[in-house]
Every structure is written in C-alpha cells, then in structure tokens.
Write a protein that holds these residues in place. Structure first.
Motif: not given
Length: 171
Positions: A18, A21-22, A29, A68, A78, A102
C-alpha cells in the motif's frame, strides 16, 4: 466484508505494498501514521501501539489509535487514526480522525464504511462528539463525513488553504 484491525506485523507485505502504491501516486500520505519509518516494521508496530496508550508521543501529540481497513482477502485498503482527545491545535484543525484509502481502492465506498466503523470505536473510547476536518476542495472526503452524520460547523484557513470543520454526534 471489510473490517478494521489494529496494526499487525503479519501484514507487513500488504502494508508495504500500500505504501509503495501511495508513493507511486505522488500524493500526500494521509493519515499521518502512514509516514512512519517502515525500515524496522516491528518497531513501527510497537510505536503505533504505544501511541494509543500515550507512550512515545512527541510534543503536541495526543493519544491516537491507528487501524487498518482490510478486505476478505486481507488486502489493506486504507488506514484511519483516531485521536482520543483534542488539544487546542486539533480543535482548530485536525480533529479526532484522519483517514485515507489507497489510490487504487478509492471511489468504492470504503472510506464511508471505514469512518462508520471508526465511529463505533470512538464510542467505546468515550468520545461522544467527533470533530473531523478536511480541505474544502476535497469533495470526496466531505461526502464521506456527511454520509456519516457530519454537520458543517465552520471553515478556516491554514497556509492559504481553506478547510472545513464537521462535527458528528454519537449520542
């Protein structure tokens, strides 16, 4: 089927995926807990767990529980931070909750569901009225807040950016 879990070292691969990817998206963030150093993943988990008990907090920070959001395949969708109380700064901007989904999982209703689940946790912590703020131009976030009962209280400006303050009554 989605659910909130406390940070857990067994999800290291999923979490790092994740974060990668971010990073690739070039976006900020959010929530702030996603910015922690992941080099020693177990130490990061310990730090997050400590924060929820008021251990290791930096000046100006308050007790904060991180969760999470995962789906039935244990994919992390997320993250959400719940601040147990507000200080003067958070009362102005920041509020009780910060959350993010995400990039590849947005616009699927996950943020609305994640906030709903987090509000139930707020009740167990003893928070009866939740403050959430978001940038005025973040229409998606304002819809998530409103869909969970958020009532616009006011707008403010910080660093030239207009933000909105919403309250959600949990009683």
């Amino acid at each position: 089927m989605i659910r909130l879990i406390k940070p857990d070292a067994s999800f290291e691969s999923e979490f790092l995926d994740m974060i990668s990817e971010w990073k690739d998206s070039g976006e900020e963030f959010i929530p702030w807990s996603l910015n922690l150093d992941t080099t020693d993943f177990n130490a990061m988990i310990d730090k997050l767990n400590g924060y929820s008990n008021g251990i290791g907090l930096k000046d100006g920070f308050v007790e904060c529980s991180t969760y999470w959001l995962i789906n039935e395949n244990n994919k992390i969708l997320g993250a959400i931070d719940i601040r147990h109380r507000l200080n003067e700064k958070l009362l102005y901007r920041g509020g009780h909750i910060g959350y993010g989904i995400r990039p590849s999982e947005r616009k699927k209703g996950y943020a609305t569901q994640m906030l709903y689940l987090a509000l139930n946790i707020c009740k167990t912590i003893g928070i009866s009225k939740v403050l959430i703020t978001c940038d005025k131009n973040n229409i998606g976030s304002s819809k998530v807040i409103i869909n969970n009962g958020g009532i616009l209280d006011s707008e403010g400006t910080e660093n030239g950016e207009v933000f909105q303050r919403y309250w959600i009554n949990l009683i």
